[in-house]
Scaffold this motif. Structure first.
Motif, PDB file in Angstrom:
ATOM      1  N   THR A  77      48.814  48.314  48.760  1.00  0.00           N
ATOM      2  CA  THR A  77      47.519  47.630  48.805  1.00  0.00           C
ATOM      3  C   THR A  77      46.949  47.493  47.393  1.00  0.00           C
ATOM      4  OG1 THR A  77      46.439  49.766  49.212  1.00  0.00           O
ATOM      5  CG2 THR A  77      46.950  48.424  51.119  1.00  0.00           C
ATOM      6  N   SER A  78      45.928  46.632  47.263  1.00  0.00           N
ATOM      7  CA  SER A  78      45.335  46.397  45.953  1.00  0.00           C
ATOM      8  C   SER A  78      44.553  47.617  45.486  1.00  0.00           C
ATOM      9  CB  SER A  78      44.407  45.182  46.005  1.00  0.00           C
ATOM     10  OG  SER A  78      43.311  45.445  46.859  1.00  0.00           O
ATOM     11  N   TRP A  80      41.372  48.035  44.469  1.00  0.00           N
ATOM     12  CA  TRP A  80      40.064  48.292  45.064  1.00  0.00           C
ATOM     13  C   TRP A  80      40.191  48.722  46.527  1.00  0.00           C
ATOM     14  CZ3 TRP A  80      38.177  45.614  49.263  1.00  0.00           C
ATOM     15  CH2 TRP A  80      38.773  44.396  49.563  1.00  0.00           C
ATOM     16  N   GLU A  81      41.194  48.193  47.237  1.00  0.00           N
ATOM     17  CA  GLU A  81      41.416  48.621  48.620  1.00  0.00           C
ATOM     18  C   GLU A  81      41.841  50.084  48.677  1.00  0.00           C
ATOM     19  OE1 GLU A  81      42.831  44.675  51.068  1.00  0.00           O
ATOM     20  OE2 GLU A  81      44.253  45.541  49.644  1.00  0.00           O
ATOM     21  N   CYS A  82      42.572  50.553  47.659  1.00  0.00           N
ATOM     22  CA  CYS A  82      42.961  51.967  47.594  1.00  0.00           C
ATOM     23  C   CYS A  82      41.733  52.853  47.404  1.00  0.00           C
ATOM     24  CB  CYS A  82      43.952  52.194  46.456  1.00  0.00           C
ATOM     25  SG  CYS A  82      45.549  51.398  46.708  1.00  0.00           S
ATOM     26  N   VAL A  84      38.657  52.178  48.333  1.00  0.00           N
ATOM     27  CA  VAL A  84      37.912  52.169  49.601  1.00  0.00           C
ATOM     28  C   VAL A  84      38.629  53.003  50.656  1.00  0.00           C
ATOM     29  CG1 VAL A  84      37.055  50.704  51.465  1.00  0.00           C
ATOM     30  CG2 VAL A  84      36.860  49.950  49.089  1.00  0.00           C
ATOM     31  N   ALA A  85      39.965  52.898  50.697  1.00  0.00           N
ATOM     32  CA  ALA A  85      40.736  53.682  51.669  1.00  0.00           C
ATOM     33  C   ALA A  85      40.573  55.184  51.412  1.00  0.00           C
ATOM     34  CB  ALA A  85      42.211  53.288  51.590  1.00  0.00           C
ATOM     35  N   TRP A 154      32.319  44.973  41.494  1.00  0.00           N
ATOM     36  CA  TRP A 154      33.754  45.208  41.442  1.00  0.00           C
ATOM     37  C   TRP A 154      34.365  44.697  40.146  1.00  0.00           C
ATOM     38  CZ3 TRP A 154      36.112  48.533  44.435  1.00  0.00           C
ATOM     39  CH2 TRP A 154      35.525  48.860  45.645  1.00  0.00           C
ATOM     40  N   PRO A 253      31.778  49.270  51.175  1.00  0.00           N
ATOM     41  CA  PRO A 253      32.886  50.213  51.293  1.00  0.00           C
ATOM     42  C   PRO A 253      32.648  51.327  52.294  1.00  0.00           C
ATOM     43  CG  PRO A 253      31.741  50.508  49.214  1.00  0.00           C
ATOM     44  CD  PRO A 253      31.195  49.264  49.827  1.00  0.00           C
ATOM     45  N   GLY A 257      35.114  47.978  55.450  1.00  0.00           N
ATOM     46  CA  GLY A 257      35.544  46.728  54.840  1.00  0.00           C
ATOM     47  C   GLY A 257      34.491  45.644  54.837  1.00  0.00           C
ATOM     48  N   ASP A 258      34.945  44.408  54.889  1.00  0.00           N
ATOM     49  CA  ASP A 258      34.057  43.266  54.761  1.00  0.00           C
ATOM     50  C   ASP A 258      33.301  43.030  56.063  1.00  0.00           C
ATOM     51  OD1 ASP A 258      34.618  39.782  53.874  1.00  0.00           O
ATOM     52  OD2 ASP A 258      32.808  40.962  54.050  1.00  0.00           O
TER      53      ASP A 258
END
Length: 455
Positions: A77-78, A80-82, A84-85, A154, A253, A257-258
């Motif tokens: 994953t990207s 920023w997704e990491c 948030v995860a 971001w 976050p 998510g969105d």
């Protein structure tokens, strides 16, 4: 049998030790670092290893965050997704840390210390990683805890991830209380600062150029471009005016998510399901709200999140008008009006009750009313030309007498019920004819208005 059982148990224990070794590497490493900090006489750049609070955060929260981040990173994953995860994975276990600005600052000070030491060793890649984590925590504190920031920036986090030496040294030097980076800063301050171009079609290597040559988007101030042509090229691939809908702000976050990619589809599916069963417009809207409250209760209770959702529908409706798809625009306007009234009645208490007639009127709106509705609510001038085209169209109003032979007439000829002001009629005859059915609703509405005015 006993030897086989013992052998199998030993093998199992060895496998568990091997797995545990992989999971506790970060903890062991950080524990050793804290021990060295406590025993050494070197500067710790603002991190206090002798404080039990700092020690607990650094030895428990930080390793868990890093492990969750690396686990997400391994899935491809990207970046920023990491982040948030990792945040979501630890949100419940370390809720007391995420909700406490002091503890979050302790975690941030650990990464600032680590990054500073990495710079002094000439290791800039680890320093960039520490800076990115520190920046993420910094924005979480500002946005969620102190409310001094309207939304996650971001672009700042992305820029830290790929920062030049001038930028990275300045980032740490500004945030640590010691002067350990002063000499290093003198070495790198003449290096040109680099910025990112957020146009995915940019021809520059990795979209990086001198920061002095970049320019912010005038609308959101959240992305930068290397040139006007870069901005125009970005428009060509889908970054046209979005009529006030801020894709950075809509991202939360702490909320899976969105919002608009999760909340909106569920709301629309619930609405279509209710409407398909033959219920009225208002009943379908209420059914969709109640159906989504179970999962998205935080959205319905937060005026800011509701405004994000409304801005999405305003953007969609404006684009529909510009394409000539007026039926879709009417649907978007109906959702916005319903959510506006929800915010006014349920959250801000600035309105006594839902004005159902206003919601229904949007469903049947003429072009003049429809374009004016969106033009009044979007911050751009994208509908100015369209409004000039339709402003001479006569506005249409509804008659709420079910036996009326007209149903719709010029709005200037309609009259409100003088008692509740919640319905309109085309004539006095229609008002008298509808009174028997309207009276119970009128009494209830008039009572609500009187109680609201008495406050």
């Amino acid at each position: 049998k006993a030897r086989k059982a013992a052998k199998a148990k030993a093998k199992q224990e060895a496998e568990e030790r091997e797995n545990n070794n992989g999971q506790t590497t970060a903890k062991e490493l950080i524990a050793a670092q804290i021990q060295r900090m406590q025993s050494g006489n070197k500067c710790n750049h603002g991190f206090d290893p002798l404080s039990s609070g700092s020690r607990d955060v650094a030895s428990q929260f930080v390793p868990a965050f890093l492990e969750s981040f690396e686990a997400a990173r391994g899935s491809g994953t990207s970046f920023w997704e990491c982040l948030v995860a990792a945040h979501k994975a630890m949100r419940d276990e370390f809720a007391e840390v995420w909700k406490d600005p002091t503890k979050m600052e302790m975690a941030m000070s650990f990464f600032l210390c680590e990054g500073t030491q990495a710079i002094l060793k000439g290791e800039y890649d680890p320093a960039r990683g520490s800076a990115t984590f520190a920046r993420y925590f910094e924005q979480h504190i500002a946005l969620e805890l102190k409310q001094t920031l309207p939304f996650f920036r971001w672009n700042k986090i992305f820029e830290t991830e790929d920062a030049d030496q001038h930028t990275i040294v300045k980032f740490f030097r500004k945030r640590i209380p010691c002067s350990c980076l002063n000499e290093k800063y003198e070495e790198v301050k003449h290096i040109s600062k680099m910025g990112l171009c957020f146009n995915p079609q940019c021809t520059l290597p990795n979209g990086i150029t001198k920061r002095s040559k970049t320019m912010y988007c005038d609308g959101c101030l959240s992305v930068t471009y290397c040139s006007d042509s870069g901005t125009n090229s970005a428009d060509a691939v889908g970054n046209k005016c979005i009529h006030g809908f801020d894709t950075d702000r809509s991202f939360d976050p702490l909320f899976s998510g969105d919002i608009n990619s999760k909340f909106v589809p569920v709301f629309l599916e619930s609405f279509d399901e209710a409407e398909g069963s033959g219920t009225s417009l208002l009943v379908s809207l209420i059914a969709a709200r109640d159906a989504t409250k179970a999962v998205f209760d935080k959205v319905w209770k937060d005026p800011t999140k509701m405004e994000w959702v409304m801005s999405f529908f305003l953007c969609m409706g404006t684009q529909d008008i510009l394409k000539g798809d007026y039926d879709s625009a009417k649907a978007a306007a109906t959702f916005v009006r319903f959510m506006e009234q929800h915010v006014a009645v349920e959250l801000k208490q600035s309105q006594a009750m839902y004005r159902s007639n206003k919601i229904i009127e949007m469903h049947y709106a003429d072009l003049h009313t429809l374009v004016k509705f969106f033009r009044h609510r979007i911050p751009c001038s994208c509908l100015d030309e369209k409004y000039e085209e339709v402003k001479n169209i006569t506005k249409i109003g509804l008659c709420y007498n079910k036996q009326c032979m007209i149903g719709m007439t010029e709005r200037s000829k309609t009259m409100y019920c003088s008692r509740c002001r919640c319905v309109t009629y085309c004539s006095l005859e229609c008002q008298n004819a509808a009174w028997t059915n309207h009276k119970p609703h009128c009494d209830r509405h008039a009572k609500i208005l009187a109680e609201f005015d008495a406050r």
